[in-house]
Design a protein around this motif. Structure first.
Motif, PDB file in Angstrom:
ATOM      1  N   ASN A 463       0.880  -1.317  -0.069  1.00 31.44           N
ATOM      2  CA  ASN A 463      -0.161  -0.101   0.145  1.00 31.44           C
ATOM      3  C   ASN A 463       0.899   1.145  -0.098  1.00 31.44           C
ATOM      4  OD1 ASN A 463      -2.598   1.282  -0.167  1.00 31.44           O
ATOM      5  ND2 ASN A 463      -3.053   1.000   1.900  1.00 31.44           N
ATOM      6  N   GLY A 496     -10.063  13.087   2.213  1.00 29.42           N
ATOM      7  CA  GLY A 496     -11.442  12.752   3.047  1.00 29.42           C
ATOM      8  C   GLY A 496     -12.002  14.323   3.511  1.00 29.42           C
ATOM      9  N   HIS A 529      -4.095   5.327  -2.881  1.00 37.06           N
ATOM     10  CA  HIS A 529      -3.778   4.058  -2.253  1.00 37.06           C
ATOM     11  C   HIS A 529      -4.980   3.003  -2.338  1.00 37.06           C
ATOM     12  CE1 HIS A 529      -1.712   6.897   0.424  1.00 37.06           C
ATOM     13  NE2 HIS A 529      -0.685   6.096   0.558  1.00 37.06           N
ATOM     14  N   ARG A 531      -7.897   1.243  -2.660  1.00 40.42           N
ATOM     15  CA  ARG A 531      -9.336   1.725  -2.580  1.00 40.42           C
ATOM     16  C   ARG A 531      -9.418   2.917  -1.735  1.00 40.42           C
ATOM     17  NH1 ARG A 531     -12.702  -4.031  -2.082  1.00 40.42           N
ATOM     18  NH2 ARG A 531     -14.462  -2.590  -2.355  1.00 40.42           N
ATOM     19  N   ALA A 532      -8.697   3.914  -1.746  1.00 41.60           N
ATOM     20  CA  ALA A 532      -8.864   5.082  -0.954  1.00 41.60           C
ATOM     21  C   ALA A 532      -7.989   6.115  -1.738  1.00 41.60           C
ATOM     22  CB  ALA A 532      -8.171   4.801   0.539  1.00 41.60           C
ATOM     23  N   ASP A 533      -8.484   7.438  -1.272  1.00 38.23           N
ATOM     24  CA  ASP A 533      -7.771   8.747  -1.680  1.00 38.23           C
ATOM     25  C   ASP A 533      -7.802   8.732  -3.159  1.00 38.23           C
ATOM     26  OD1 ASP A 533      -7.325   8.566   1.104  1.00 38.23           O
ATOM     27  OD2 ASP A 533      -5.262   7.751   0.589  1.00 38.23           O
ATOM     28  N   PRO A 579     -14.812   2.273  -3.559  1.00 36.51           N
ATOM     29  CA  PRO A 579     -13.945   2.400  -2.466  1.00 36.51           C
ATOM     30  C   PRO A 579     -13.957   1.283  -1.283  1.00 36.51           C
ATOM     31  CG  PRO A 579     -15.552   3.957  -2.240  1.00 36.51           C
ATOM     32  CD  PRO A 579     -15.875   3.237  -3.481  1.00 36.51           C
ATOM     33  N   GLY A 580     -12.967   1.365  -0.306  1.00 39.13           N
ATOM     34  CA  GLY A 580     -12.820   0.131   0.559  1.00 39.13           C
ATOM     35  C   GLY A 580     -13.998   0.012   1.398  1.00 39.13           C
ATOM     36  N   ASN A 581     -14.926   0.996   1.563  1.00 36.37           N
ATOM     37  CA  ASN A 581     -15.946   0.924   2.550  1.00 36.37           C
ATOM     38  C   ASN A 581     -17.269   0.317   1.824  1.00 36.37           C
ATOM     39  OD1 ASN A 581     -17.366   2.663   0.676  1.00 36.37           O
ATOM     40  ND2 ASN A 581     -16.964   4.410   2.117  1.00 36.37           N
ATOM     41  N   TRP A 768      -8.526   7.070  10.533  1.00 40.56           N
ATOM     42  CA  TRP A 768      -8.266   6.829   8.858  1.00 40.56           C
ATOM     43  C   TRP A 768      -9.552   6.137   8.405  1.00 40.56           C
ATOM     44  CZ3 TRP A 768      -8.328   3.132   5.402  1.00 40.56           C
ATOM     45  CH2 TRP A 768      -7.861   3.428   4.043  1.00 40.56           C
ATOM     46  N   ASN A 772     -12.576   7.681   5.865  1.00 38.83           N
ATOM     47  CA  ASN A 772     -13.202   6.871   4.776  1.00 38.83           C
ATOM     48  C   ASN A 772     -14.396   6.335   4.789  1.00 38.83           C
ATOM     49  OD1 ASN A 772     -10.524   7.181   2.532  1.00 38.83           O
ATOM     50  ND2 ASN A 772      -9.698   6.958   4.569  1.00 38.83           N
ATOM     51  N   TYR A 774     -16.083   4.094   6.497  1.00 35.46           N
ATOM     52  CA  TYR A 774     -16.223   2.778   7.044  1.00 35.46           C
ATOM     53  C   TYR A 774     -17.390   2.236   7.912  1.00 35.46           C
ATOM     54  CZ  TYR A 774     -12.139   1.206   4.188  1.00 35.46           C
ATOM     55  OH  TYR A 774     -11.101   0.815   3.096  1.00 35.46           O
TER      56      TYR A 774
END
Length: 805
Positions: A463, A496, A529, A531-533, A579-581, A768, A772, A774
């Protein structure tokens, strides 16, 4: 015979190259008849030495019997040149303008030239062959520009060259005979094309005309599509399967949709299986082959994702799926590459037991089925997930190094795979080969140039920040190697709290790259990154100058599971973001490039025949002068990957508004199937595409493999690997998707490694995750590897966990 003219026949290739073209074409108004002929002794009337006319010389190679003769059967005057082959095993013979400062015509880089001659021919195996003199590298082969039809009486052939490459000061050219029979030629001509080009008229704001514009469509995509295929009827197939949602998977809710750009409407398509993260490719008849998909989601502490063996065909005519026979392995995240004979080859992915598949799969176009393993050459190599396997002009495959999830394959990270020899040769030069996870790779325009661009990437396991790296490789080189290209321009990144400018070496992974009708490449979307940003940056890469030009930016986040692809009207469509969420972006964006804001577009007013064969000359009519014409293979894209993208130049012969297009005879340059035909004017403005169907190898039976082959990358210096010991699979970590499944629902991706700026404390990690979106995360089982449930209440990042630190 000069060394630079030597070309060898490759045993592994069927029919190659008589239509090859190495640069873009630019056509303006025809030059006046009074322009000077740049060919000396164009009619062979002045005698020279070595039994050849003044300023003409013999050339050729291979095992054949031949004669060069000056004959009296002339088109005008008293002499003509005859080249005849009476026996041929391989090779060719050519009568060319002498390669000297006295005879070879002087040319100007960036200009184009109209070439003409009169000829008779008793063989279909003749072509107009060009060589160029590079001020640094000396004389070298340039291109075969036009195939000459058989002709019993004097016939005129004309063609326009591509733009002369930089560094070129002279060219030489003539007729190549590469089959038994003869070609008699006379009255050569060469004239520089006039320059005047009308200024474009801006139809938008100055900013839009410079950078294009994005529109977000009012109607949202109804499915969580991560696979996008542009169909030959102009519609778009959007495949979701379960859409990376365990809830939909458990409910058996598998979806696809067909989007019609003409109406803006979607039609939901019944989908028989979870095609989430399948492979797909367009067959030569326009149907879509969809292979494997998701058999099972991971179980914390147990197995990872599992791929199934099922395969389906989607028919655009009926908009239905039909099952084929099974593949030999499951392949979640497989590659899919169309071959020159209409077959499809596939590598990699995860098997039904979550291990990595080492089985190469081959779809037979003739049999319309997957072949059993024993009929397919095997190296028992694990290529990873979605390995980008690009078909080369000689039938071999170039693995570019672009892939999905974690580290690259061992070694240099890129390779040439020779199916016939069943060998893998490592190719050097790819920068940070283990940080090219979800980078993008494209065969640059035109396909005849055989150059590949790879850009961006990251690594979901470690990552790091996505990178700005680009690498370019010329596969025509004797020993091709990647060289560093210009860095991807920087945009903004949203951590974010709203977008802020990128700094340092921040680039992006999840890059999308799209071939454009003006011969450039649009790159867009991405994230910093795993699944983020999201990163907001779009630019246009110009292969001619090896530069990026930042343009207008897609206002929507386009990271994991996003797609970008060219529509037949010349616009670009983008979809998705996951995204990761676990959320999904259903909004659809449309990019209007600057070339559509330069005034009226040229139009293809007629296509004489939409069924094309290799080596054809096909006539179209246009409403005004055009600059070039090309075929672009429609997209079949997922996860930054579409190894079948290609842009094939069509050399032009011009008679007013009637344009004759010379179709490559090499099916490896343009695998059989449906293509978008664009005509482009001198300002780079494309027509709306017409659909044409390029026929497969059966159309080539008349030439019976006699087309000569220019061999490139023939003596590779990299490490060569032959087939290894047969094995069943490659062990793969259950966390191959970069997500720690101990937390939350299955479609939520808590990273196994947090970004470097996030401290390794519970509070920092929970902050974090909260930033994001979650939300509350259930702990699955008793393990807490990321230390997110310090109070052991079964909920990660609760108030008690943060207080305990």
């Amino acid at each position: 015979m000069n060394r630079h003219r030597l070309t060898r026949y490759r045993r592994r290739t069927a029919l190659v190259g008589v239509g090859a073209l190495t640069a873009g074409l630019l056509l303006t108004s025809p030059q006046s008849a009074s322009a000077a002929n740049l060919v000396k002794n164009a009619g062979f009337e002045t005698a020279g030495t070595a039994d050849m006319p003044y300023c003409w010389e013999k050339s050729g190679w291979g095992d054949n019997d031949f004669t060069f003769s000056t004959v009296n059967d002339a088109h005008s005057g008293s002499k003509a040149m005859k080249v005849e082959l009476t026996r041929r095993v391989n090779g060719d013979r050519k009568a060319l303008i002498t390669e000297s400062t006295e005879c070879a015509p002087v040319v100007t880089a960036g200009k184009q030239y109209d070439l003409g001659l009169w000829y008779k021919s008793t063989t279909p195996d003749t072509s107009l062959t060009l060589f160029r003199h590079d001020a640094t590298a000396g004389w070298q082969y340039w291109t075969d520009l036009k195939t000459l039809d058989m002709a019993g009486s004097w016939t005129q052939a004309t063609v326009r060259t591509p733009e002369v490459p930089a560094g070129t000061d002279r060219i030489t050219w003539g007729v190549s005979v590469y089959g038994t029979g003869s070609a008699t030629t006379d009255d050569y001509s060469m004239e520089q094309v006039a320059d005047p080009v009308p200024d474009p008229v801006c139809t938008g704001t100055p900013a839009e005309c410079a950078n294009g514009k994005w529109d977000v469509l009012p109607m949202e995509n109804p499915v969580r599509s991560m696979h996008s295929v542009v169909l030959h009827n102009g519609k778009v197939l959007l495949i979701a399967g379960s859409g990376n949602s365990e809830e939909q998977f458990n409910a058996g809710t598998f979806t696809s949709a067909v989007y019609d750009p003409a109406t803006g409407k979607y039609k939901i398509i019944p989908t028989p299986k979870d095609m989430f993260c399948a492979g797909h490719v367009q067959l030569q008849d326009g149907r879509v082959l969809v292979m494997s998909g998701n058999k099972a989601y991971p179980v914390p502490g147990g197995h990872g994702y599992e791929g199934y063996k099922d395969s389906y065909i989607f028919d655009p005519a009926t908009e239905t799926y039909t099952k084929t026979n099974d593949m030999n392995d499951g392949h979640w995240y497989p590659s899919a590459t169309a071959l020159g004979n209409g077959d499809v080859i596939s590598f990699g992915g995860l098997k039904e037991d979550s291990t990595g598949s080492v089985t190469a799969e081959l779809w037979s176009d003739a049999e319309q089925q997957w072949l059993p393993t024993w009929k397919v050459n095997q190296t028992w190599s694990y290529w990873g997930l979605y390995p980008s396997m690009i078909l080369m002009q000689d039938g071999r495959l170039f693995y570019s190094g672009s892939h999905v999830f974690g580290n690259n394959i061992p070694g240099t990270g890129s390779a040439i795979y020779d199916y016939d020899a069943n060998t893998i040769t490592q190719i050097p030069g790819l920068q940070k080969k283990d940080e090219r996870d979800q980078s993008a790779s494209v065969l640059l325009p035109p396909a005849q140039d055989q150059k590949v661009l790879t850009l961006g990437g990251g690594n979901i396991d470690s990552n790091p920040e996505g990178n700005r790296l680009t690498d370019v490789i010329d596969l025509k080189s004797a020993n091709p190697a990647y060289v560093a290209g210009p860095p991807i321009p920087q945009g903004t990144v949203d951590f974010g709290n709203g977008p802020v400018p990128q700094t340092g070496n921040q680039g992006k992974m999840y890059v999308s790259a799209v071939l454009m009708p003006d011969g450039k490449v649009l790159e867009t979307g991405g994230a910093l990154h795993n699944r983020a940003d999201p990163v907001f940056e779009t630019s246009i890469y110009d292969p001619a100058t090896n530069t990026f030009d930042p343009v207008a930016v897609d206002p929507q986040a386009r990271g994991y599971h996003s797609s970008a692809f060219l529509l037949p009207d010349g616009r670009v469509m983008t979809t998705g973001d996951n995204p990761g969420n676990g959320t999904w972006n259903h909004k659809v964006s449309i990019y209007t490039p600057p070339y559509l804001l330069k005034g009226a577009r040229p139009a293809i007013t007629s296509v004489i025949d939409t069924e094309w064969n290799y080596g054809d000359t096909q006539r179209i009519t246009v409403d005004r002068p055009i600059a070039k014409a090309e075929l672009i293979r429609p997209a079949a894209v997922t996860h930054s990957s579409d190894p079948n993208q290609r842009f094939v130049d069509l050399p032009l012969s011009v008679d007013g508004n009637n344009i004759d297009l010379n179709v490559t005879s090499n099916p490896n340059l343009a695998p059989p199937g449906w293509y978008m035909l664009f005509a482009v004017d001198a300002n780079g403005v494309p027509s709306v595409a017409k659909w044409v169907h390029l026929q497969g190898p059966a159309a080539l039976s008349a030439t019976d493999g006699s087309a000569h082959v220019h061999s490139f990358a023939d003596s590779l210096e990299g490490t060569v690997t032959e087939p290894g010991k047969k094995k069943t699979s490659q062990k793969v970590s259950p966390t191959v998707s970069g997500c720690d499944r101990h937390y939350g629902s299955i479609n939520v991706c808590v990273p196994t490694a947090f970004p470097d700026e996030v401290k390794a404390t519970t509070a920092a990690r929970c902050t974090w995750l909260a930033k994001n979106d979650y939300g509350r995360l259930k702990v699955n089982g008793k393990d807490d590897p990321l230390r997110l449930d310090r109070n052991k209440d079964g909920v990660a990042c609760g108030k008690g966990d943060i207080r305990r630190r």
